[in-house]
Design a protein around this motif. Sequence first.
Motif, PDB file in Angstrom:
ATOM      1  N   VAL B  57      62.631 -31.313 105.510  1.00 48.21           N
ATOM      2  CA  VAL B  57      61.336 -31.230 104.815  1.00 48.21           C
ATOM      3  C   VAL B  57      60.375 -30.441 105.703  1.00 48.21           C
ATOM      4  O   VAL B  57      60.059 -30.868 106.810  1.00 48.21           O
ATOM      5  N   THR B  58      59.927 -29.285 105.242  1.00 46.67           N
ATOM      6  CA  THR B  58      59.079 -28.443 106.101  1.00 46.67           C
ATOM      7  C   THR B  58      57.621 -28.483 105.672  1.00 46.67           C
ATOM      8  O   THR B  58      56.730 -28.264 106.475  1.00 46.67           O
ATOM      9  N   GLU B  59      57.363 -28.773 104.406  1.00 44.27           N
ATOM     10  CA  GLU B  59      55.975 -28.869 103.936  1.00 44.27           C
ATOM     11  C   GLU B  59      55.385 -30.166 104.505  1.00 44.27           C
ATOM     12  O   GLU B  59      55.742 -31.259 104.059  1.00 44.27           O
ATOM     13  N   ARG B  60      54.509 -30.029 105.507  1.00 41.51           N
ATOM     14  CA  ARG B  60      54.059 -31.204 106.265  1.00 41.51           C
ATOM     15  C   ARG B  60      53.389 -32.269 105.408  1.00 41.51           C
ATOM     16  O   ARG B  60      53.549 -33.463 105.641  1.00 41.51           O
ATOM     17  N   SER B  61      52.632 -31.826 104.384  1.00 44.63           N
ATOM     18  CA  SER B  61      51.880 -32.807 103.607  1.00 44.63           C
ATOM     19  C   SER B  61      52.794 -33.742 102.812  1.00 44.63           C
ATOM     20  O   SER B  61      52.404 -34.835 102.434  1.00 44.63           O
ATOM     21  N   GLN B  62      54.044 -33.316 102.567  1.00 42.01           N
ATOM     22  CA  GLN B  62      54.922 -34.153 101.751  1.00 42.01           C
ATOM     23  C   GLN B  62      55.265 -35.471 102.450  1.00 42.01           C
ATOM     24  O   GLN B  62      55.413 -36.504 101.826  1.00 42.01           O
ATOM     25  N   TRP B  68      54.178 -36.754 111.415  1.00 44.31           N
ATOM     26  CA  TRP B  68      54.342 -35.679 112.408  1.00 44.31           C
ATOM     27  C   TRP B  68      53.810 -36.058 113.786  1.00 44.31           C
ATOM     28  O   TRP B  68      54.066 -35.338 114.753  1.00 44.31           O
ATOM     29  N   GLN B 172      55.904 -40.454  98.709  1.00 43.06           N
ATOM     30  CA  GLN B 172      56.814 -39.443  99.261  1.00 43.06           C
ATOM     31  C   GLN B 172      57.827 -38.978  98.209  1.00 43.06           C
ATOM     32  O   GLN B 172      58.119 -37.788  98.098  1.00 43.06           O
ATOM     33  N   ARG B 175      55.988 -36.670  95.781  1.00 40.58           N
ATOM     34  CA  ARG B 175      55.651 -35.360  96.365  1.00 40.58           C
ATOM     35  C   ARG B 175      56.876 -34.456  96.446  1.00 40.58           C
ATOM     36  O   ARG B 175      56.770 -33.242  96.357  1.00 40.58           O
TER      37      ARG B 175
END
Lengths: 373, 472
Positions: B57-62, B68, B172, B175
């Motif tokens: 998962v690279t989209e941090r907000s997800q 993080w 989560q 998203r």
Amino acid sequence: MTENVDAIVVGGGIHGCSTTLHLCLAGLKPVLIEKDYAGRHASGVNAGGVRQLARHVPEIPLSIRSMGIWEKIADLLDDDCSFESHGQVLVAENEDELAVCRARVAELNALGFTHEELIDATELRRLVPAVADSCPGGVVSRRDGAANPAQTTTAFRRKAEQLGATVREGVAASNIRYSDGLWYVDVGSDTYAAPVLVNAAGAWAGTIAAALGEPVPVETVAPMLMITSRVPHFIDPVVILRGRKLSFKQFKNGTVLIGGGHLATPYQDRNETVLDWKSLAISARTVFELFPVMRSATIVRAWAGIEAKMKDDIPVFGPSSRHKGLYHQFGFSLHGFQLGPGAGAVMAELIVNGGTQTRIGDLGIDRFHPSTL
Amino acid sequence: MTVAPKHEDYDVVVIGAGPAGLAAAAISAEAGLSTLLLDENIGPGGQVFRAIASTPVTERSQLGADYWVGADLVQSLRASNAEVIQRATVWSLDRNLDIAISVGGASAFVKAKRVILATGALERPFPIPGWTLPGVMTAGAAQTMLKSSALVPDGRTVIAGQGPLLWLLAAQILRLGGRIDRILDTTERGNYFAALPHAFAFLTSPYFAKGLSMMREVKAKVQVVSGVTELSASGDGQLANVSYVAGGKRETLPADLLLLHQGVVPNVNLAMAAGVEHRWDELQLCWSPVLDANGSSSVAGIAIAGDGAGIGGANAAVVRGRIAARAAVEALAPAAAAKLPAMATLRADLAKAQRGRIFLDTLFRPAPQFRIPSGDTIVCRCEEVTAKDVLDSVAIGATGPNQLKAYRRTGMGPCQGRLCGLTVTELMAQARGKSPQEIGYYRLRAPVKPITLAELAAVPKSEDDVKAVVRG
């Protein structure tokens, strides 16, 4: 408050529970005192072997007496105790060990005991198909078997209570004393008085005996056991080895119990043991070599129970050599479970009749202290 | 790659690389103590920061900003000299601080001067009718799949239960484009009133704003039924329906997946097997270790940090890890302690991190009917023992979980009581009219995770054995 009873039994292991039950059967009103709960220590967590095989000669008569009771255990206790009789087999791993087996069976036969039977490689393979091909034979005791130790000890306790025994669990017996023909024992704020006191306190019994002026050479030990995950059924009898420390038993549900007497470190005051995994690894290696079918099984749990071991490896059983009304029943030295039912019956005979037909003379505490009675 | 420990002796061995373990190992190693961090997963992070070094998962907000934070902890650890072994299962720890570890199918033994247990939490059992059906799983298991593999449910999905993690997981899943058909909230209505006196601390805690926005986010997309008082799963060998009662009305809806969650409890198995004293926590309804202000347990040399010390959440876990490590440094290398954050500062951090916890514990205290089952509902999955079986055993003399083993083998299967222990304690306590503290818990024993007989057989012989052979 002091309550008068017929007998006070200290220790809720299988021996204390069995003696309590047999006293009830003889019409007495006993009280059983257990500091934890019945079967908390060795009696509840041992390997459950019901074994006449490979016993010391002085305890064979008691073992045979006990076997008769085991075979009708459900009639006695209204509980089958998960007792199964598929025999116990002693495996000789080489010709030298087989020669020792041969001599042992001959010795027993000469003494009039016939429960141990020498077997050759063919019969060994028939009884234990999974054993390694190199084993040349062994000894079988066909009436032997195994039971669930916690279930058994609990069943004795329950039946004794049903027949009128008072069971006090969770508080230790203290302040044991003798006065005017009666034994007095405190349990918390209560006191019990009786003409008879039975010391069946297992690992704690040596201290009681010593406090009453009868010290004996005893130590506290904690033999380790481990159990595996379920594996397909491959063995019926209990297997023990002649030369190495191993006992081996598969239960109906497929789990396999591995024991043999490697010791943990006991912390008796805390009711705790610390396992020695390097020694358990030796047991695992032995199983690995002898039973290839077990190699992929997983070890689910290991444990050890605290118990008393005598220097001469045979129990202290019978009347005190110093005090009237005091009886000892402890020090079963890693092989007391099978003896429990018979020892309780014999102890009740000693207490009620003043004697027994079962030969127990070599087990008395008078082997350490010449009797002064 | 898996490697065995480099040494046989360490100053500090930290078990578990979640928030508490990562923080503890970094401090201990920075202070110059020889430090070994052992962790069962393939990478550091524990459950909260699972797959922090590897997630797809690279989209941090997800996954949210809180997730993080784990990256910073991993970075400080990597900057230190701590030896870290992943995929290492600690299967035995005793009061002599001897530790048995399985790495890559081989076992090794190490000894520590200090052990910091950071074994975290487990999901509380949720023993409703049908909870053992395929298609019913815990929310935590779903979250593991989501974090490590970005997998989310796509069939008809129902989430049931309560607690902050339930809402976090729901957010989560949504998203990441997963499907949730309905959320069944089992929070007891009375809990809102009980929690009220503690609300002020919560309102001023960081949980409040985050929690509220997450619930809003979820409620905007999914139908949420609150006040659920009964819940069951059914189906023929596979989940087909979820049935529930809310506001006195029963409803049944078809489902392919039911995710259950009613909070987390300390993972006590290793600590208990080592002989650490635990007490029943009447608010969190679980066993918690008895600890002093530094996290030291009743066993000399063993400290416990993180949720294993009592549920406190990730922020508190980090601080508790630092406190336990600082205490180890003070004991083993007092001179080096001067460079670390002062204990007073750490304690203030902890107080801040724990703000609002009582509110959450009170609000999300699970209802009795979801903790203490009846009738044919399975209690012990390993041995298929029902609530009725347990009560029958009590009737013929089983007085506690250890006696129950003799009657029913509960807790003796591979899970070692992780899935049934709390249920058995509470069920027996209720049946016998005693407190859970009086009833007690299973005596736990090593191996706390199963090892193969072949692995144990391959354990190197001790030096004494080798010498005996050499002397021949």
